[in-house]
Design an enzyme around this catalytic site. Structure first.
Site, short mmCIF file in Angstrom:
data_model
loop_
_atom_site.label_atom_id
_atom_site.label_comp_id
_atom_site.label_asym_id
_atom_site.label_seq_id
_atom_site.Cartn_x
_atom_site.Cartn_y
_atom_site.Cartn_z
N CYS A 1 -1.19 5.68 9.21
CA CYS A 1 -1.38 4.33 8.63
C CYS A 1 -2.61 4.71 7.59
O CYS A 1 -2.77 5.61 7.03
CB CYS A 1 -1.95 2.95 9.63
SG CYS A 1 -3.42 3.54 10.72
N ARG B 1 0.96 -1.09 -0.03
CA ARG B 1 -0.06 -0.01 0.08
C ARG B 1 0.85 1.14 -0.10
O ARG B 1 0.70 2.30 -0.89
CB ARG B 1 -1.09 0.08 1.24
CG ARG B 1 -2.14 -1.05 1.13
CD ARG B 1 -2.94 -0.99 2.29
NE ARG B 1 -3.97 0.42 2.09
CZ ARG B 1 -4.49 0.78 2.99
NH1 ARG B 1 -4.66 0.20 4.44
NH2 ARG B 1 -5.28 1.75 3.15
#
Length: 293
Positions: A252, A183
């Site tokens: 995150c 990611r």
């Protein structure tokens, strides 16, 4: 303060928790079973949980409603968090232990929020429910309703940064990206509108804080990991990395697993700020640049 003492201010193992639960004033136990894409945390809690543990709903009690402007898990209003904490039975001076069944990656959100809101004695059960049952301790089914607490919460106990602050940290300090490496690199993006990372951020997946059985790495291995990423870790051996001068921050996807990274750093004596909006906020703002690797 010794390294072991610093670590034990963040983490508690199953044997120590069992001893604490036998005391006259046991800690408040919070079951925070949650995972992205799953909605069965409460059902799993009802099947089996630590004796006396209260279920905590991450989406509704540990976060405000989501929005593109604020992200998927904005910080809850402190008055709402206080009502929830009182429902869990948290009183003034209470000790609290949070756990899950995923290496502490969701329990850390409760740890972070309560520490941020001024509760001093909050720890994460190292290894969570699997460590507890693996040590031979009993569990129980059903719902637990705690005697209401009286805790008063005041925010500001731990540091936060907004999007501008995160961008500044990436240049003048160290900004860690706690998401999975794919990611960060922009190869996949399962939930947010743009793939990639905050320019200048360093990839530091939360999973790297844990052993294969879901426990935190021992202090030496954890210190070496973060020192190699540029974190100025107290007492880290020379040659393990090149510490970056300036403050440290973590983000995150939505401010959940980043709390786990803040906890891991706190167990080493490193203070790190949390970017609560994280990628779910950043990627919704077309004015924010995106880097890919």
């Amino acid at each position: 303060m010794s390294a072991d003492t610093v670590r034990r201010r963040v983490l508690v193992d199953a044997d120590e928790l069992a001893r604490l639960l036998a005391d006259d004033e046991p800690p408040v136990l919070l079951d925070v079973r949650w995972a992205l894409g799953r909605t069965d945390g409460h059902e799993r809690y009802l099947e089996a949980h630590l004796p006396g543990a209260v279920y905590v709903d991450l989406d509704t009690e540990l976060a405000a409603p989501p929005s593109p402007a604020a992200g998927r898990h904005p910080l809850p209003d402190v008055a709402d968090l206080e009502r929830a904490a009182r429902r869990w039975g948290v009183r003034e001076g209470s000790a609290v232990v949070a756990y899950d069944d995923a290496g502490g990656t969701s329990a850390a959100r409760a740890w972070w929020l309560l520490r941020w809101a001024g509760v001093r004695d909050v720890r994460i059960l190292d290894g969570g429910l699997p460590a507890w049952t693996g040590a031979g301790y009993r569990v129980e089914p059903g719902e637990v309703t705690a005697e209401p607490g009286d805790v008063v919460l005041v925010p500001g106990g731990l540091g936060t940064v907004d999007a501008d602050g995160a961008a500044d940290l990436a240049v003048h300090g160290l900004l860690l990206d706690a998401r999975a490496a794919e990611r960060y690199a922009g190869r996949v993006e399962p939930v947010d509108p743009r793939a990639g990372h905050v320019p200048g951020a360093v990839s530091a997946p939360t999973a790297g804080n844990l052993t294969a059985d879901g426990r935190f790495l021992d202090a030496g291995a954890l210190a070496a990991r973060f020192a190699a990423l540029g974190v100025p870790v107290p007492g880290a051996p020379a040659g393990t990395g090149h510490p970056t001068p300036g403050p440290v921050g973590v983000y995150c996807g939505s401010g959940v697993t980043a709390a786990h990274e803040v906890a891991a750093l706190a167990s080493l004596g490193v203070d790190a700020a949390l970017y609560p909006g994280s990628w779910s906020q950043w990627s919704h703002d077309p004015a924010r640049p995106v880097a890919t690797d």
